[in-house]
Design an enzyme around this catalytic site. Structure first.
Site, PDB file in Angstrom:
ATOM      1  CB  CYS A  45      -0.873   0.025   1.081  1.00 48.77           C
ATOM      2  SG  CYS A  45      -1.740   1.497   1.533  1.00 48.77           S
ATOM      3  CB  CYS A  50      -3.220   2.649  -1.553  1.00 50.40           C
ATOM      4  SG  CYS A  50      -3.626   1.024  -1.092  1.00 50.40           S
ATOM      5  CE  LYS A  53      -5.162   4.309  -6.018  1.00 49.55           C
ATOM      6  NZ  LYS A  53      -5.435   2.877  -5.590  1.00 49.55           N
ATOM      7  CE1 TYR A 181     -11.324  -1.740  -5.720  1.00 47.25           C
ATOM      8  CE2 TYR A 181     -11.639  -3.852  -6.446  1.00 47.25           C
ATOM      9  CZ  TYR A 181     -11.935  -2.957  -5.669  1.00 47.25           C
ATOM     10  OH  TYR A 181     -12.784  -3.302  -4.673  1.00 47.25           O
ATOM     11  CD  GLU A 185      -7.519   2.391  -8.252  1.00 46.20           C
ATOM     12  OE1 GLU A 185      -8.421   2.578  -7.475  1.00 46.20           O
ATOM     13  OE2 GLU A 185      -6.546   2.100  -7.995  1.00 46.20           O
ATOM     14  CG  HIS A 441     -28.096  24.105  -1.332  1.00 49.01           C
ATOM     15  ND1 HIS A 441     -28.042  23.280  -2.462  1.00 49.01           N
ATOM     16  CD2 HIS A 441     -28.160  25.296  -1.938  1.00 49.01           C
ATOM     17  CE1 HIS A 441     -28.542  24.085  -3.649  1.00 49.01           C
ATOM     18  NE2 HIS A 441     -28.379  25.436  -3.148  1.00 49.01           N
ATOM     19  CD  GLU A 446     -27.657  20.069  -2.138  1.00 47.18           C
ATOM     20  OE1 GLU A 446     -28.301  20.405  -1.290  1.00 47.18           O
ATOM     21  OE2 GLU A 446     -26.870  20.806  -2.926  1.00 47.18           O
TER      22      GLU A 446
HETATM   23  P1  NDP Z   1      -9.148  -7.287  -9.869  1.00 46.59           P
HETATM   24  O1  NDP Z   1      -9.459  -8.544  -9.368  1.00 46.59           O
HETATM   25  O2  NDP Z   1      -9.850  -5.933  -9.471  1.00 46.59           O
HETATM   26  O3  NDP Z   1      -9.287  -7.395 -11.368  1.00 46.59           O
HETATM   27  C1  NDP Z   1      -8.861  -8.335 -12.290  1.00 46.59           C
HETATM   28  C2  NDP Z   1      -8.912  -8.083 -13.722  1.00 46.59           C
HETATM   29  O4  NDP Z   1      -8.080  -8.938 -14.510  1.00 46.59           O
HETATM   30  C3  NDP Z   1     -10.438  -8.530 -14.203  1.00 46.59           C
HETATM   31  O5  NDP Z   1     -10.704  -7.763 -15.081  1.00 46.59           O
HETATM   32  C4  NDP Z   1     -10.263  -9.782 -14.502  1.00 46.59           C
HETATM   33  O6  NDP Z   1     -11.022 -10.169 -15.559  1.00 46.59           O
HETATM   34  C5  NDP Z   1      -8.871  -9.971 -15.164  1.00 46.59           C
HETATM   35  N1  NDP Z   1      -8.139 -11.412 -15.063  1.00 46.59           N
HETATM   36  C6  NDP Z   1      -8.161 -12.117 -13.819  1.00 46.59           C
HETATM   37  N2  NDP Z   1      -7.601 -13.114 -13.974  1.00 46.59           N
HETATM   38  C7  NDP Z   1      -6.965 -13.107 -15.470  1.00 46.59           C
HETATM   39  C8  NDP Z   1      -6.185 -14.168 -16.195  1.00 46.59           C
HETATM   40  N3  NDP Z   1      -5.544 -15.167 -15.601  1.00 46.59           N
HETATM   41  N4  NDP Z   1      -6.031 -13.532 -17.584  1.00 46.59           N
HETATM   42  C9  NDP Z   1      -6.429 -12.395 -17.880  1.00 46.59           C
HETATM   43  N5  NDP Z   1      -7.302 -11.603 -17.225  1.00 46.59           N
HETATM   44  C10 NDP Z   1      -7.677 -11.933 -15.919  1.00 46.59           C
HETATM   45  O7  NDP Z   1      -7.650  -7.281  -9.848  1.00 46.59           O
HETATM   46  P2  NDP Z   1      -6.277  -6.048  -9.729  1.00 46.59           P
HETATM   47  O8  NDP Z   1      -5.350  -6.548 -10.146  1.00 46.59           O
HETATM   48  O9  NDP Z   1      -6.920  -4.821 -10.456  1.00 46.59           O
HETATM   49  O10 NDP Z   1      -6.482  -5.646  -8.210  1.00 46.59           O
HETATM   50  C11 NDP Z   1      -6.186  -6.637  -7.342  1.00 46.59           C
HETATM   51  C12 NDP Z   1      -6.813  -6.478  -6.049  1.00 46.59           C
HETATM   52  O11 NDP Z   1      -6.256  -5.381  -5.366  1.00 46.59           O
HETATM   53  C13 NDP Z   1      -8.290  -5.925  -6.186  1.00 46.59           C
HETATM   54  O12 NDP Z   1      -9.222  -7.089  -6.058  1.00 46.59           O
HETATM   55  C14 NDP Z   1      -8.418  -4.945  -4.926  1.00 46.59           C
HETATM   56  O13 NDP Z   1      -8.765  -5.907  -3.812  1.00 46.59           O
HETATM   57  C15 NDP Z   1      -7.126  -4.302  -4.797  1.00 46.59           C
HETATM   58  N6  NDP Z   1      -6.925  -3.075  -5.021  1.00 46.59           N
HETATM   59  C16 NDP Z   1      -7.828  -2.130  -4.366  1.00 46.59           C
HETATM   60  C17 NDP Z   1      -7.756  -0.610  -4.977  1.00 46.59           C
HETATM   61  C18 NDP Z   1      -8.757   0.204  -4.182  1.00 46.59           C
HETATM   62  O14 NDP Z   1      -9.150   0.011  -3.210  1.00 46.59           O
HETATM   63  N7  NDP Z   1      -8.830   1.323  -4.864  1.00 46.59           N
HETATM   64  C19 NDP Z   1      -7.009  -0.675  -5.834  1.00 46.59           C
HETATM   65  C20 NDP Z   1      -5.938  -1.447  -6.359  1.00 46.59           C
HETATM   66  C21 NDP Z   1      -6.025  -2.714  -5.913  1.00 46.59           C
HETATM   67  P3  NDP Z   1     -12.761 -10.643 -15.252  1.00 46.59           P
HETATM   68  O15 NDP Z   1     -13.396  -9.516 -14.845  1.00 46.59           O
HETATM   69  O16 NDP Z   1     -13.053 -11.431 -16.768  1.00 46.59           O
HETATM   70  O17 NDP Z   1     -12.658 -11.885 -14.492  1.00 46.59           O
END
Ligand code: NDP
Length: 452
Positions: A45, A50, A53, A181, A185, A441, A446
């Site tokens: 983080c 986080c 980022k 995510y 982002e 307001h 609101e």
């Molecule tokens: P996410 O789980 O958010 O998204 C993963 C993405 O990758 C999805 O679009 C998924 O597709 C795709 N995917 C998964 N597996 C494969 C694969 N084997 N091959 C190709 N595509 C794949 O993961 P992130 O890496 O973005 O983030 C990890 C975690 O970190 C998040 O789940 C979150 O908990 C945390 N995080 C939180 C943030 C915040 O609070 N703002 C910011 C960044 C990270 P599909 O939808 O089709 O399954």
């Protein structure tokens, strides 16, 4: 305290959000604590997640503000963006936080080893580089998660969120793999800073866990801002061309996409490879995670785990709570369990979205009879702007009681607003409680108390 047969009362592996919190609180309760960290104290983080980022998100938002500034009477000539200035400023802040976290450990008398630690038994760890074996009555694994790199030809040409903060230049063309995510982002950051961005996902869904109305709106708004999407297109190959640039070939057979940087953001896996947990009788779960009970205890009574490595909710504040509850329970006898209900979350996309509680689909499935209130509004800050980007709230209640089951928002400041709204959802307040509250307001928040 009687002299212990162990070197420490607690040995924590991983000095991220969960590990540092657990170490500090346990030491505060009088435990003799040590932490090992193989990269930098602070964890994902703070060091490469986080915090850096969010600083880059602020940089991206300046692009928006500059584009609006003229409407408010400002003339801004020669505005330009310099990536190394941003990158180095972010790196300096990460150094500051790394030092602050290290001071926290020092001031709480927590010993720390900048070394990789591996478990060698229920009460023992070995430091990989020094070769030293250390014993502890209790071991806490808080090693977090690691970006998943799917198998395809040329995946070594790609970067993950671990490397994205150190790029030498702002890439002209960025391809992002994934639509979760991290993907959205960074797509927003690079798009705002001036890169051409293409998001390529294996399915046709973005941000699977969020309410469909927010996802649809984010997709439309980010397309309007110039992000290109390609769906149902798993990667086949990333080819490196003679000029050093990259070409992304997908399995849907469409034309390859040229890129200077390919950022893979396809989820994060529990960071347990080679940790030696089998020596303590711990069997990993299907996704490499450490199975734990409600108190964070593993199959081995002296070994606990907290945070992303348990693959419950991969969010920093959850890891912190799990680390804190563990330390209170084990070293102060105060039993606390972490509640996983109504955890607010946000995606710092451009614009951001945020949510707490159930989506409309989840609420219908679990509660059947629900009411849905929405507000679709033009944020006042955008009033002069050419960009027709609207804000949107959705509030879902149990039909009979009026209890709020979920609140969802996309628009400027959504994360700030939803953090406060989450208190109401967690407290079980009703729509009538919101209606009773006088609006502040003019504000965007609101709308929350004005939905009819
Ligand atoms: P996410 O789980 O958010 O998204 C993963 C993405 O990758 C999805 O679009 C998924 O597709 C795709 N995917 C998964 N597996 C494969 C694969 N084997 N091959 C190709 N595509 C794949 O993961 P992130 O890496 O973005 O983030 C990890 C975690 O970190 C998040 O789940 C979150 O908990 C945390 N995080 C939180 C943030 C915040 O609070 N703002 C910011 C960044 C990270 P599909 O939808 O089709 O399954």
């Amino acid at each position: 305290m009687p002299q212990s047969q162990f070197d420490y009362d607690l040995f924590v592996i991983g000095a991220g959000s969960g590990g540092v919190r657990a170490a500090r609180i346990a030491a505060g309760h009088g435990a003799r604590v040590a932490v090992a960290e193989e990269f930098r104290i602070g964890g994902t983080c703070v060091i490469r997640g986080c915090v850096p980022k969010k600083l880059m998100v602020y940089a991206a938002q300046f692009a928006d503000d500059l584009s609006h500034a003229g409407d408010y009477g400002w003339t801004i000539e020669g505005a330009s963006f310099d990536w190394p200035t941003l990158r180095d400023a972010v790196a300096r802040d990460v150094d500051r936080l790394n030092a602050a976290y290290t001071r926290t450990l020092d001031s709480n008398d927590v010993a720390h080893f900048l070394d990789r630690a591996e478990v060698t038994g229920p009460h023992a760890v070995r430091l990989k580089h020094s070769g030293r074996t250390i014993t502890a009555k209790t071991i806490l694994i808080a090693t977090g998660a690691w970006p998943i790199m799917p198998e395809f030809d040329g995946n070594h040409h790609c970067i993950t969120s671990n490397e994205v903060f150190d790029l030498p230049h702002l890439p002209k063309r960025v391809v992002v793999a994934g639509a979760g995510y991290i993907a959205l982002e960074f797509a927003g950051i690079f798009n705002a800073l001036g890169s051409e961005v293409t998001v390529i996902n294996r399915s046709d869904a973005i941000l699977r866990s969020y309410d469909i109305d927010l996802r649809d709106r984010l997709l439309a708004m980010t397309c309007a801002r110039g992000i290109a999407y390609r769906f149902n297109a798993p990667f086949r190959q990333v080819e490196k061309l003679a000029d050093g640039s990259l070409l992304v070939h997908t399995r849907d057979g469409a034309d390859p996409v040229p890129a200077d940087v390919v950022l893979v953001a396809t989820g994060r896996r529990a960071n347990t490879v080679g940790l030696g947990l089998e020596t303590a009788g711990i069997t990993l779960g299907e996704r490499g995670e450490i199975p734990v009970d409600g108190d964070g205890r593993t199959a081995c009574p002296s070994v606990f785990a907290a945070g992303d490595v348990t693959d419950r909710v991969q969010l920093t504040p959850v890891a912190i709570r799990e680390g804190h509850a563990f330390a209170d329970a084990q070293f102060a006898g105060t039993h606390r369990t972490v509640s996983y209900d109504a955890i607010p979350s946000a995606v710092f996309s451009q614009p951001p979205l945020a949510a707490v509680g159930l989506t409309e689909a989840e609420a219908r499935e679990r509660h059947g009879d629900i009411k849905v209130f929405t507000s679709d509004f033009r944020p006042m800050k955008n009033i002069f702007s050419q960009r027709i980007e609207r804000g949107f709230y959705k509030l879902i209640t149990e039909a009979q009681s009026g209890r709020i089951l979920g609140i969802h928002m996309i628009g400027p400041e959504a994360p700030e607003i939803l953090q406060v709204a989450a208190i109401a959802v967690k407290a079980g307040l009703t729509k009538a409680d919101f209606d009773d509250t006088v609006a502040l307001h003019p504000s965007m928040a609101e709308e929350l108390v004005l939905m009819r």
